[in-house]
Write a protein that holds these residues in place. Sequence first.
Motif, PDB file in Angstrom:
ATOM      1  N   TYR A  60       0.799  -1.219   0.000  1.00  0.00           N
ATOM      2  CA  TYR A  60       0.000   0.000   0.000  1.00  0.00           C
ATOM      3  C   TYR A  60       0.834   1.271   0.000  1.00  0.00           C
ATOM      4  CZ  TYR A  60      -4.051  -2.877   0.926  1.00  0.00           C
ATOM      5  OH  TYR A  60      -5.048  -3.809   0.827  1.00  0.00           O
ATOM      6  N   ALA A  61       2.037   1.181   0.535  1.00  0.00           N
ATOM      7  CA  ALA A  61       2.850   2.386   0.694  1.00  0.00           C
ATOM      8  C   ALA A  61       4.298   2.083   0.332  1.00  0.00           C
ATOM      9  CB  ALA A  61       2.741   2.886   2.127  1.00  0.00           C
ATOM     10  N   ALA A  62       4.499   1.522  -0.847  1.00  0.00           N
ATOM     11  CA  ALA A  62       5.841   1.116  -1.262  1.00  0.00           C
ATOM     12  C   ALA A  62       6.798   2.299  -1.327  1.00  0.00           C
ATOM     13  CB  ALA A  62       5.773   0.414  -2.617  1.00  0.00           C
ATOM     14  N   HIS A  63       6.291   3.483  -1.600  1.00  0.00           N
ATOM     15  CA  HIS A  63       7.172   4.642  -1.714  1.00  0.00           C
ATOM     16  C   HIS A  63       7.593   5.170  -0.334  1.00  0.00           C
ATOM     17  CE1 HIS A  63       3.070   6.160  -1.527  1.00  0.00           C
ATOM     18  NE2 HIS A  63       3.565   7.272  -1.012  1.00  0.00           N
ATOM     19  N   GLU A  64       7.110   4.581   0.733  1.00  0.00           N
ATOM     20  CA  GLU A  64       7.528   4.937   2.096  1.00  0.00           C
ATOM     21  C   GLU A  64       8.750   4.098   2.488  1.00  0.00           C
ATOM     22  OE1 GLU A  64       6.359   7.316   3.902  1.00  0.00           O
ATOM     23  OE2 GLU A  64       4.423   7.779   2.990  1.00  0.00           O
ATOM     24  N   ARG A  65       9.677   4.021   1.577  1.00  0.00           N
ATOM     25  CA  ARG A  65      10.852   3.155   1.713  1.00  0.00           C
ATOM     26  C   ARG A  65      11.660   3.454   2.981  1.00  0.00           C
ATOM     27  NH1 ARG A  65      13.515  -0.064  -1.782  1.00  0.00           N
ATOM     28  NH2 ARG A  65      15.768  -0.257  -1.565  1.00  0.00           N
ATOM     29  N   GLU A  66      11.801   4.735   3.302  1.00  0.00           N
ATOM     30  CA  GLU A  66      12.602   5.116   4.468  1.00  0.00           C
ATOM     31  C   GLU A  66      12.014   4.530   5.760  1.00  0.00           C
ATOM     32  OE1 GLU A  66      13.453   9.243   6.728  1.00  0.00           O
ATOM     33  OE2 GLU A  66      13.835   9.267   4.568  1.00  0.00           O
ATOM     34  N   THR A  67      10.711   4.610   5.899  1.00  0.00           N
ATOM     35  CA  THR A  67      10.060   4.068   7.094  1.00  0.00           C
ATOM     36  C   THR A  67      10.194   2.557   7.143  1.00  0.00           C
ATOM     37  OG1 THR A  67       8.477   5.894   7.079  1.00  0.00           O
ATOM     38  CG2 THR A  67       7.875   3.941   8.357  1.00  0.00           C
ATOM     39  N   LEU A  68       9.986   1.900   6.013  1.00  0.00           N
ATOM     40  CA  LEU A  68      10.097   0.442   5.964  1.00  0.00           C
ATOM     41  C   LEU A  68      11.524  -0.008   6.270  1.00  0.00           C
ATOM     42  CD1 LEU A  68       7.888  -0.247   2.813  1.00  0.00           C
ATOM     43  CD2 LEU A  68       7.267  -0.585   5.217  1.00  0.00           C
ATOM     44  N   GLU A  69      12.499   0.701   5.728  1.00  0.00           N
ATOM     45  CA  GLU A  69      13.893   0.355   6.011  1.00  0.00           C
ATOM     46  C   GLU A  69      14.245   0.588   7.474  1.00  0.00           C
ATOM     47  OE1 GLU A  69      16.380   2.446   3.220  1.00  0.00           O
ATOM     48  OE2 GLU A  69      15.834   1.091   1.578  1.00  0.00           O
ATOM     49  N   ALA A  70      13.680   1.627   8.070  1.00  0.00           N
ATOM     50  CA  ALA A  70      13.931   1.891   9.492  1.00  0.00           C
ATOM     51  C   ALA A  70      13.400   0.747  10.351  1.00  0.00           C
ATOM     52  CB  ALA A  70      13.287   3.212   9.911  1.00  0.00           C
ATOM     53  N   VAL A  71      12.234   0.225   9.994  1.00  0.00           N
ATOM     54  CA  VAL A  71      11.662  -0.903  10.739  1.00  0.00           C
ATOM     55  C   VAL A  71      12.537  -2.145  10.562  1.00  0.00           C
ATOM     56  CG1 VAL A  71       9.694  -2.491  10.904  1.00  0.00           C
ATOM     57  CG2 VAL A  71       9.311  -0.034  10.676  1.00  0.00           C
ATOM     58  N   ILE A  72      12.944  -2.405   9.342  1.00  0.00           N
ATOM     59  CA  ILE A  72      13.785  -3.577   9.074  1.00  0.00           C
ATOM     60  C   ILE A  72      15.124  -3.450   9.795  1.00  0.00           C
ATOM     61  CG2 ILE A  72      15.062  -4.807   7.266  1.00  0.00           C
ATOM     62  CD1 ILE A  72      12.633  -4.093   5.402  1.00  0.00           C
ATOM     63  N   ASN A  73      15.730  -2.283   9.740  1.00  0.00           N
ATOM     64  CA  ASN A  73      17.010  -2.066  10.432  1.00  0.00           C
ATOM     65  C   ASN A  73      16.860  -2.201  11.947  1.00  0.00           C
ATOM     66  OD1 ASN A  73      18.342  -1.667   7.998  1.00  0.00           O
ATOM     67  ND2 ASN A  73      18.140   0.555   8.085  1.00  0.00           N
ATOM     68  N   ALA A  74      15.770  -1.671  12.484  1.00  0.00           N
ATOM     69  CA  ALA A  74      15.531  -1.780  13.926  1.00  0.00           C
ATOM     70  C   ALA A  74      15.302  -3.239  14.322  1.00  0.00           C
ATOM     71  CB  ALA A  74      14.336  -0.924  14.327  1.00  0.00           C
ATOM     72  N   ARG A  75      14.600  -3.985  13.474  1.00  0.00           N
ATOM     73  CA  ARG A  75      14.379  -5.411  13.749  1.00  0.00           C
ATOM     74  C   ARG A  75      15.708  -6.154  13.739  1.00  0.00           C
ATOM     75  NH1 ARG A  75      13.908 -10.204  10.792  1.00  0.00           N
ATOM     76  NH2 ARG A  75      12.562 -11.747  11.790  1.00  0.00           N
ATOM     77  N   ASN A  76      16.540  -5.880  12.735  1.00  0.00           N
ATOM     78  CA  ASN A  76      17.848  -6.542  12.660  1.00  0.00           C
ATOM     79  C   ASN A  76      18.719  -6.190  13.854  1.00  0.00           C
ATOM     80  OD1 ASN A  76      17.103  -7.746  10.258  1.00  0.00           O
ATOM     81  ND2 ASN A  76      18.100  -6.210   8.983  1.00  0.00           N
ATOM     82  N   ALA A  77      18.655  -4.938  14.297  1.00  0.00           N
ATOM     83  CA  ALA A  77      19.419  -4.526  15.477  1.00  0.00           C
ATOM     84  C   ALA A  77      18.911  -5.248  16.727  1.00  0.00           C
ATOM     85  CB  ALA A  77      19.333  -3.012  15.671  1.00  0.00           C
ATOM     86  N   ALA A  78      17.603  -5.438  16.814  1.00  0.00           N
ATOM     87  CA  ALA A  78      17.038  -6.152  17.967  1.00  0.00           C
ATOM     88  C   ALA A  78      17.455  -7.618  17.962  1.00  0.00           C
ATOM     89  CB  ALA A  78      15.519  -6.028  17.968  1.00  0.00           C
ATOM     90  N   ILE A  79      17.530  -8.208  16.782  1.00  0.00           N
ATOM     91  CA  ILE A  79      17.967  -9.612  16.682  1.00  0.00           C
ATOM     92  C   ILE A  79      19.414  -9.746  17.139  1.00  0.00           C
ATOM     93  CG2 ILE A  79      18.536 -11.442  15.030  1.00  0.00           C
ATOM     94  CD1 ILE A  79      16.013 -10.572  13.459  1.00  0.00           C
ATOM     95  N   GLN A  80      20.248  -8.771  16.785  1.00  0.00           N
ATOM     96  CA  GLN A  80      21.673  -8.843  17.086  1.00  0.00           C
ATOM     97  C   GLN A  80      22.047  -8.218  18.431  1.00  0.00           C
ATOM     98  OE1 GLN A  80      23.463  -6.986  13.684  1.00  0.00           O
ATOM     99  NE2 GLN A  80      22.843  -8.619  12.297  1.00  0.00           N
ATOM    100  N   ALA A  81      21.081  -7.663  19.131  1.00  0.00           N
ATOM    101  CA  ALA A  81      21.369  -6.988  20.401  1.00  0.00           C
ATOM    102  C   ALA A  81      21.879  -7.991  21.435  1.00  0.00           C
ATOM    103  CB  ALA A  81      20.116  -6.295  20.923  1.00  0.00           C
ATOM    104  N   PRO A  82      22.748  -7.534  22.316  1.00  0.00           N
ATOM    105  CA  PRO A  82      23.241  -8.423  23.383  1.00  0.00           C
ATOM    106  C   PRO A  82      22.072  -8.943  24.224  1.00  0.00           C
ATOM    107  CG  PRO A  82      24.424  -6.333  23.384  1.00  0.00           C
ATOM    108  CD  PRO A  82      23.309  -6.200  22.404  1.00  0.00           C
ATOM    109  N   ASP A  83      22.201 -10.163  24.683  1.00  0.00           N
ATOM    110  CA  ASP A  83      21.142 -10.797  25.471  1.00  0.00           C
ATOM    111  C   ASP A  83      21.251 -10.379  26.937  1.00  0.00           C
ATOM    112  OD1 ASP A  83      18.907 -12.368  25.839  1.00  0.00           O
ATOM    113  OD2 ASP A  83      20.061 -14.199  26.200  1.00  0.00           O
ATOM    114  N   THR A  84      21.185  -9.070  27.152  1.00  0.00           N
ATOM    115  CA  THR A  84      21.211  -8.494  28.492  1.00  0.00           C
ATOM    116  C   THR A  84      20.044  -7.523  28.597  1.00  0.00           C
ATOM    117  OG1 THR A  84      22.576  -6.610  27.830  1.00  0.00           O
ATOM    118  CG2 THR A  84      23.749  -8.602  28.575  1.00  0.00           C
ATOM    119  N   PRO A  85      19.608  -7.226  29.802  1.00  0.00           N
ATOM    120  CA  PRO A  85      18.501  -6.264  29.921  1.00  0.00           C
ATOM    121  C   PRO A  85      18.808  -4.925  29.252  1.00  0.00           C
ATOM    122  CG  PRO A  85      18.759  -7.433  31.973  1.00  0.00           C
ATOM    123  CD  PRO A  85      19.919  -7.852  31.088  1.00  0.00           C
ATOM    124  N   ALA A  86      20.001  -4.388  29.447  1.00  0.00           N
ATOM    125  CA  ALA A  86      20.341  -3.098  28.844  1.00  0.00           C
ATOM    126  C   ALA A  86      20.396  -3.201  27.324  1.00  0.00           C
ATOM    127  CB  ALA A  86      21.672  -2.589  29.391  1.00  0.00           C
ATOM    128  N   GLY A  87      21.009  -4.257  26.801  1.00  0.00           N
ATOM    129  CA  GLY A  87      21.121  -4.437  25.355  1.00  0.00           C
ATOM    130  C   GLY A  87      19.768  -4.604  24.694  1.00  0.00           C
TER     131      GLY A  87
END
Length: 184
Positions: A60-87
């Motif tokens: 529906y909003a393919a031209h909202e690439r920046e927002t979609l990439e931000a979500v994907i990048n944030a998801r990838n960062a969450a996957i790779q985050a240290p397994d600690t409460p702070a991380g």
Amino acid sequence: MIVLLLVIVGVVVIVAIIIGAYNGLIRRRNQIENAWSQIDVQLKRRLDLIPNLVETVKGYAAHERETLEAVINARNAAIQAPDTPAGQAGANNMLEGALGKLFALGEAYPDLKANQNFLQLQEELTATEGRVAYSRQFYNDSVLDYNNKLEQFPTVLLAKAMKFERREYFQAEEAARTSPSVEF
């Protein structure tokens, strides 16, 4: 004879106190580990929902690439985050901000907002957020109980000797505490 009996009773009492204190610390430490694994399960569930959500929004909003990439990048960062409460707290605060922007697109695109798949994913993420919040609270309550026990007498003596250490709380970053909340 009475002195010997008193010494034996005294030793038995001291051993019982040590065993009770040690078992109490182990029980509380295991409760923290269990609470952390519950947070982990809910965070992973949320991460698993995000690709479907991104794909739905792309239609529906393919031209909202920046927002979609931000979500994907944030998801990838969450996957790779240290397994600690702070991380995990830092990565998940970033993810929540990106998801908030993604859901804001629903307001800008009425067709997306009416899409059944989008609504279902939004509802599942909202329910998951509730479970994450509950799991965080249970974890922090468990940490409080454990840390309190570490500082109480006579457990404090055993805790220091056995190198039991304080645990950190799962805390929101300062920006997340002061920024307005986002409804999923």
